[in-house]
Design a protein around this motif. Structure first.
Motif, PDB file in Angstrom:
ATOM      1  N   LEU A   1       0.848  -1.166   0.000  1.00 34.07           N
ATOM      2  CA  LEU A   1       0.000   0.000   0.000  1.00 34.07           C
ATOM      3  C   LEU A   1       0.898   1.235   0.000  1.00 34.07           C
ATOM      4  CD1 LEU A   1      -3.071   0.481   0.163  1.00 34.07           C
ATOM      5  CD2 LEU A   1      -2.816   0.706   2.599  1.00 34.07           C
ATOM      6  N   THR A   2       0.521   2.233  -0.743  1.00 31.51           N
ATOM      7  CA  THR A   2       1.273   3.478  -0.770  1.00 31.51           C
ATOM      8  C   THR A   2       0.648   4.431   0.247  1.00 31.51           C
ATOM      9  OG1 THR A   2       1.695   3.168  -3.116  1.00 31.51           O
ATOM     10  CG2 THR A   2       2.106   5.352  -2.227  1.00 31.51           C
ATOM     11  N   LEU A   3       1.340   4.639   1.359  1.00 36.28           N
ATOM     12  CA  LEU A   3       0.840   5.509   2.414  1.00 36.28           C
ATOM     13  C   LEU A   3       1.452   6.894   2.271  1.00 36.28           C
ATOM     14  CD1 LEU A   3       1.075   3.169   5.539  1.00 36.28           C
ATOM     15  CD2 LEU A   3      -0.928   3.680   4.155  1.00 36.28           C
ATOM     16  N   LEU A   4       0.653   7.910   2.543  1.00 36.99           N
ATOM     17  CA  LEU A   4       1.119   9.289   2.517  1.00 36.99           C
ATOM     18  C   LEU A   4       0.851   9.899   3.884  1.00 36.99           C
ATOM     19  CD1 LEU A   4       2.282  11.592   0.754  1.00 36.99           C
ATOM     20  CD2 LEU A   4      -0.089  12.234   0.248  1.00 36.99           C
ATOM     21  N   LEU A   5       1.920  10.337   4.534  1.00 34.55           N
ATOM     22  CA  LEU A   5       1.825  11.025   5.821  1.00 34.55           C
ATOM     23  C   LEU A   5       2.397  12.421   5.643  1.00 34.55           C
ATOM     24  CD1 LEU A   5       3.100   8.145   8.098  1.00 34.55           C
ATOM     25  CD2 LEU A   5       0.861   9.231   8.298  1.00 34.55           C
ATOM     26  N   CYS A   6       1.655  13.440   6.076  1.00 29.80           N
ATOM     27  CA  CYS A   6       2.116  14.826   5.938  1.00 29.80           C
ATOM     28  C   CYS A   6       2.107  15.520   7.292  1.00 29.80           C
ATOM     29  CB  CYS A   6       1.215  15.594   4.961  1.00 29.80           C
ATOM     30  SG  CYS A   6       1.256  14.943   3.277  1.00 29.80           S
ATOM     31  N   ARG A   7       2.931  16.564   7.404  1.00 24.08           N
ATOM     32  CA  ARG A   7       2.892  17.399   8.608  1.00 24.08           C
ATOM     33  C   ARG A   7       1.511  18.017   8.706  1.00 24.08           C
ATOM     34  NH1 ARG A   7       7.380  19.418  11.244  1.00 24.08           N
ATOM     35  NH2 ARG A   7       6.153  21.254  11.756  1.00 24.08           N
ATOM     36  N   ARG A   8       0.972  18.011   9.884  1.00 27.29           N
ATOM     37  CA  ARG A   8      -0.373  18.579  10.075  1.00 27.29           C
ATOM     38  C   ARG A   8      -0.434  20.048   9.685  1.00 27.29           C
ATOM     39  NH1 ARG A   8      -3.726  15.077  12.873  1.00 27.29           N
ATOM     40  NH2 ARG A   8      -2.640  13.326  13.819  1.00 27.29           N
ATOM     41  N   ASP A   9       0.676  20.776   9.859  1.00 26.99           N
ATOM     42  CA  ASP A   9       0.675  22.211   9.549  1.00 26.99           C
ATOM     43  C   ASP A   9       1.098  22.518   8.106  1.00 26.99           C
ATOM     44  OD1 ASP A   9       3.406  21.696   9.655  1.00 26.99           O
ATOM     45  OD2 ASP A   9       3.810  23.084  11.295  1.00 26.99           O
ATOM     46  N   ALA A  10       1.279  21.491   7.274  1.00 22.74           N
ATOM     47  CA  ALA A  10       1.716  21.707   5.887  1.00 22.74           C
ATOM     48  C   ALA A  10       0.562  22.118   4.969  1.00 22.74           C
ATOM     49  CB  ALA A  10       2.384  20.456   5.335  1.00 22.74           C
ATOM     50  N   GLY A  11      -0.669  21.865   5.391  1.00 22.12           N
ATOM     51  CA  GLY A  11      -1.816  22.208   4.558  1.00 22.12           C
ATOM     52  C   GLY A  11      -1.994  21.284   3.360  1.00 22.12           C
ATOM     53  N   ILE A  12      -1.425  20.084   3.430  1.00 18.39           N
ATOM     54  CA  ILE A  12      -1.529  19.116   2.334  1.00 18.39           C
ATOM     55  C   ILE A  12      -2.400  17.954   2.791  1.00 18.39           C
ATOM     56  CG2 ILE A  12      -0.247  17.529   0.834  1.00 18.39           C
ATOM     57  CD1 ILE A  12       2.187  19.421   1.213  1.00 18.39           C
ATOM     58  N   ASP A  13      -3.561  17.817   2.145  1.00 19.45           N
ATOM     59  CA  ASP A  13      -4.478  16.719   2.463  1.00 19.45           C
ATOM     60  C   ASP A  13      -4.473  15.644   1.390  1.00 19.45           C
ATOM     61  OD1 ASP A  13      -5.451  17.936   4.842  1.00 19.45           O
ATOM     62  OD2 ASP A  13      -6.692  19.254   3.605  1.00 19.45           O
ATOM     63  N   ASP A  14      -3.821  15.924   0.262  1.00 19.55           N
ATOM     64  CA  ASP A  14      -3.821  15.019  -0.881  1.00 19.55           C
ATOM     65  C   ASP A  14      -2.509  15.211  -1.626  1.00 19.55           C
ATOM     66  OD1 ASP A  14      -4.352  13.838  -3.493  1.00 19.55           O
ATOM     67  OD2 ASP A  14      -6.466  13.893  -2.948  1.00 19.55           O
ATOM     68  N   LEU A  15      -1.967  14.149  -2.191  1.00 19.95           N
ATOM     69  CA  LEU A  15      -0.688  14.252  -2.890  1.00 19.95           C
ATOM     70  C   LEU A  15      -0.735  15.269  -4.014  1.00 19.95           C
ATOM     71  CD1 LEU A  15       2.218  13.197  -3.077  1.00 19.95           C
ATOM     72  CD2 LEU A  15       1.380  11.436  -4.657  1.00 19.95           C
ATOM     73  N   ASP A  16      -1.896  15.425  -4.662  1.00 15.86           N
ATOM     74  CA  ASP A  16      -1.950  16.395  -5.765  1.00 15.86           C
ATOM     75  C   ASP A  16      -1.936  17.845  -5.282  1.00 15.86           C
ATOM     76  OD1 ASP A  16      -4.579  16.762  -4.917  1.00 15.86           O
ATOM     77  OD2 ASP A  16      -5.468  15.863  -6.700  1.00 15.86           O
ATOM     78  N   GLU A  17      -1.907  18.067  -3.970  1.00 13.52           N
ATOM     79  CA  GLU A  17      -1.759  19.408  -3.394  1.00 13.52           C
ATOM     80  C   GLU A  17      -0.312  19.700  -3.007  1.00 13.52           C
ATOM     81  OE1 GLU A  17      -4.374  19.388  -0.029  1.00 13.52           O
ATOM     82  OE2 GLU A  17      -6.169  19.201  -1.256  1.00 13.52           O
ATOM     83  N   ALA A  18       0.599  18.754  -3.306  1.00 13.31           N
ATOM     84  CA  ALA A  18       1.991  18.871  -2.856  1.00 13.31           C
ATOM     85  C   ALA A  18       2.907  19.508  -3.894  1.00 13.31           C
ATOM     86  CB  ALA A  18       2.520  17.490  -2.456  1.00 13.31           C
ATOM     87  N   GLY A  19       2.356  20.096  -4.952  1.00  7.21           N
ATOM     88  CA  GLY A  19       3.182  20.769  -5.942  1.00  7.21           C
ATOM     89  C   GLY A  19       4.003  21.859  -5.282  1.00  7.21           C
ATOM     90  N   GLY A  20       5.311  21.861  -5.502  1.00  5.38           N
ATOM     91  CA  GLY A  20       6.193  22.830  -4.870  1.00  5.38           C
ATOM     92  C   GLY A  20       6.676  22.399  -3.497  1.00  5.38           C
ATOM     93  N   ALA A  21       6.074  21.367  -2.933  1.00  5.37           N
ATOM     94  CA  ALA A  21       6.497  20.840  -1.635  1.00  5.37           C
ATOM     95  C   ALA A  21       7.546  19.749  -1.850  1.00  5.37           C
ATOM     96  CB  ALA A  21       5.294  20.277  -0.875  1.00  5.37           C
ATOM     97  N   VAL A  22       8.135  19.309  -0.748  1.00 11.69           N
ATOM     98  CA  VAL A  22       9.127  18.241  -0.790  1.00 11.69           C
ATOM     99  C   VAL A  22       8.542  17.016  -0.099  1.00 11.69           C
ATOM    100  CG1 VAL A  22      11.429  17.535   0.002  1.00 11.69           C
ATOM    101  CG2 VAL A  22      11.040  19.880  -0.812  1.00 11.69           C
TER     102      VAL A  22
END
Length: 186
Positions: free
Chosen positions: A1-22
């Motif tokens: 399974l491909t899991l995605l975990l983000c910092r709560r304060d990053a404002g990213i709820d979906d991988l397609d919102e990660a443009g420009g992020a690392v």
């Protein structure tokens, strides 16, 4: 399974919102980086601007917790020790949360006529400290075993033994990866 975990304060709820992020996704040779690079190739509009950080697993999670990356993408068994540790650790459990990978276009990607990706709904309550407000969709990846023709022809017994191992061991592998019940719905 491909899991995605983000910092709560990053404002990213979906991988397609990660443009420009690392996104921490490992180094060359890891399934996590191979998956992210393939996603960037399949849908450059959604994923092309995502930067990568060369770590996955616990090292990648700590890069996210330390602010060196905004998310961790890891191809991993949902019942892995890593996910349990991240949930139970005060620091990572408080800073990280599951995010989604819910691009429906990916389900149409095939290799030799077989679907590679399936979207599944992940029961994030299994890990309450990493949980969000709802069960996120994640990518399940079908395994594809490829061997060079020269090797297969030179070592037919080895290829046959490996094939039998995978076929007969599938249930044991799934039980180890998922526990008694899969924490997602297909």
């Amino acid at each position: 399974l491909t899991l995605l975990l983000c910092r709560r304060d990053a404002g990213i709820d979906d991988l397609d919102e990660a443009g420009g992020a690392v996104v921490a996704a490992g180094v060359m040779g890891t399934g996590s980086l191979a998956t992210l690079l393939n996603l960037k190739r399949l849908d450059p509009d959604a994923y092309g601007e995502i930067g990568t950080y060369p770590a996955n697993g616990f090292e990648g999670a700590m890069a996210v917790a330390n602010g060196e990356a905004q998310c961790l993408l890891d191809v991993i068994a949902p019942r892995s020790d890593l996910v349990k540790t991240l949930n139970d650790n005060e620091r990572t459990g408080a800073q990280l949360a599951f995010a989604e990978i819910d691009n429906r276009d990916l389900e149409g990607h095939e290799v030799d006529g077989k679907k590679v990706y399936t979207l599944v709904e992940f029961d994030d309550e299994t890990y309450p400290n990493l949980a969000t407000t709802g069960d996120p969709e994640m990518l399940a990846i079908s395994a594809v075993l490829a061997t060079p023709r020269d090797y297969a022809q030179a070592h037919p017994q080895a290829v046959s033994a490996l094939s039998m191992l995978l076929l007969t061991g599938a249930k044991d592998i799934e039980r180890e990866a998922y526990g008694e019940a899969k924490p997602f719905q297909e």
